[in-house]
Motif scaffolding. Structure first.
Motif: not given
Ligand code: NDP
Length: 399
Positions: A105, A12, A39, A346, A9, A183, A141-142, A61, A35-36
């Protein structure tokens, strides 16, 4: 048409949920779990009116059984993983156990080793094939659109592609002295790692950010670009036949790099845990906690991104050059879905990948990278869903 379980959450995820809800005929029902849970609820509260039925849930997860239980109760047709790369394998395991398609992604990374490699997820190919389910890897995207661009160039404009330069420019300004656009931990791990590119069948390693050039980007202008390793280089070097060189370039401002250098010099970017007040803590986790939340950058960011690929090779016995790119405006993205362009660029391709899988257009049992499917429906969808692309047959080259 179908039900999607979206895990994560963050920035992305917010875009994925908004874009899925703009297409309620495809995404009839969504469960947003993270996790939260608060959010997830906040994202749902920010949605405009939609015909898609949306619910939320709490899930850790990292725990396969929790994901299995959630899948069994919600019964989705697809799981969209937009949590962190650390959760890829546990979620893939849950999909295998329940027989549900999977999309992500970013490729799996062990939390204690900063290593971007597909080997862990490619090891699931046979298992997914046997289970009759599809895993689509790297549909952002990438990686993501850059792979679709490569498959499109290969299909329509080249007999042989010899070189690919992937150029990722962000000319956005959020007004903070230092913040990462997604992140912070994943972002900083990527930039502080050694650079690497593919040349003549092997990998050439560089020091972090050792190779710099200046490129004049359409609609953005001249920017410093640095050679980085990026995960799509691994799959493209295998899937684009006959490729001789692939490089990935990203823009960084001098201000950003100065801050990063200082943080690195004082040890704040380290993933090695240290003891602090009786607790083990990885400095980068503390740094993440004090930096602005990427999701909070949306309302402050102005300017545009430009991400694309320059291809060189041959067509009908003649040299051929092709540049295809998307330009995304931070403020427009924010107006539409409440996120800046990095999350937007993304989240939209993640929604498109999931849509093509639900429609059965991109579906075959096994584990695949995006460039292994027909690029045309994805390219059409980019134009329709907010990421139109531009092309040029006479671009400025890097060398
Ligand atoms: P954020 O850190 O904003 O969000 C990650 C989310 O995952 C948070 O809500 C977090 O929860 C949740 N999370 C983390 N651990 C767990 C868990 N164990 N169980 C359940 N939920 C969990 O990241 P982004 O949204 O910026 O990025 C998301 C993904 O997109 C990443 O994998 C990133 O690498 C990928 N990405 C890919 C790109 C591309 O172009 N291919 C570009 C940018 C990002 P909490 O809020 O509680 O911490």
């Amino acid at each position: 048409m179908g039900k999607a379980l979206i895990i994560g959450a963050g920035g992305v995820s917010n875009v994925v949920v908004h874009k899925c809800c703009q297409n309620p005929d495809v995404f009839e029902e969504i469960c947003l779990a993270s996790r939260t849970k608060a959010k997830c609820d906040a994202i749902v509260a920010s949605l405009p009116e939609t015909k898609t039925k949306v619910t939320t849930a709490q899930v850790d997860a990292d725990n396969t059984q929790e994901v299995v239980d959630l899948i069994r109760s919600f019964q989705p047709d697809i799981v969209i993983n937009v949590a962190l790369p650390y959760q890829d394998l546990t979620i893939m395991d849950a999909c295998l156990e329940t027989g549900v398609d999977y999309l992500d992604t970013a490729n799996y990374e062990p939390p204690d080793v900063p290593k971007f490699e597909y080997k862990w997820q490619w090891a699931y190919r046979e298992k997914f094939k046997k289970a009759g389910i599809t895993a689509l890897l790297g549909s952002g995207f990438d990686p993501g659109v850059t792979g679709v661009f490569s498959a499109y160039a290969q299909k329509h404009y080249f007999d042989e592609i010899h070189t690919i330069d992937i150029l990722d420019a962000n000319a956005g300004d959020h007004g903070y002295s230092f913040a990462t656009n997604f992140n912070p931990e994943i972002n900083i791990r990527e930039i502080t790692a050694n650079g690497r590119y593919f040349k003549d069948g092997h990998w050439v390693e560089t020091e972090p950010l050792e190779i710099k050039k200046v490129y004049d980007f359409p609609q953005i202008g001249e920017k410093d670009i640095y050679l980085l390793y990026h995960e799509e280089l691994e799959s493209l070097s295998q899937n684009i036949k006959g490729i001789k060189q692939i490089r990935f370039w990203m823009t960084f401002s001098q201000k950003y790099l100065t801050h990063l250098n200082v943080l690195q010099n004082v040890g704040m970017t380290s993933i090695e845990p240290i003891e602090f007040e009786g607790k083990q803590i990885a400095p980068i986790h503390f740094l993440k906690a004090v930096l602005p939340d990427p999701a909070s950058l949306g309302p402050r960011t102005k300017g545009k991104t430009n991400i694309g690929c320059i291809f060189q090779g041959r067509k009908d016995g003649k040299p051929q050059t092709y540049y295809v790119y998307n330009i995304c405006d931070h403020e427009e993205a924010y107006r539409e879905v409440g996120s800046q362009a990095i999350s937007y660029t993304t989240g939209v391709p993640a929604m498109i990948g999931a849509m093509l899988m639900l429609q059965g257009t991109w579906k075959k049992p096994g584990v695949y990278n995006v460039e292994e499917f027909d690029p045309d429906p994805f390219m059409d969808a980019l134009n329709k869903h907010g990421l139109p692309w531009h092309e040029s047959f006479e671009p400025t080259l890097l060398d």
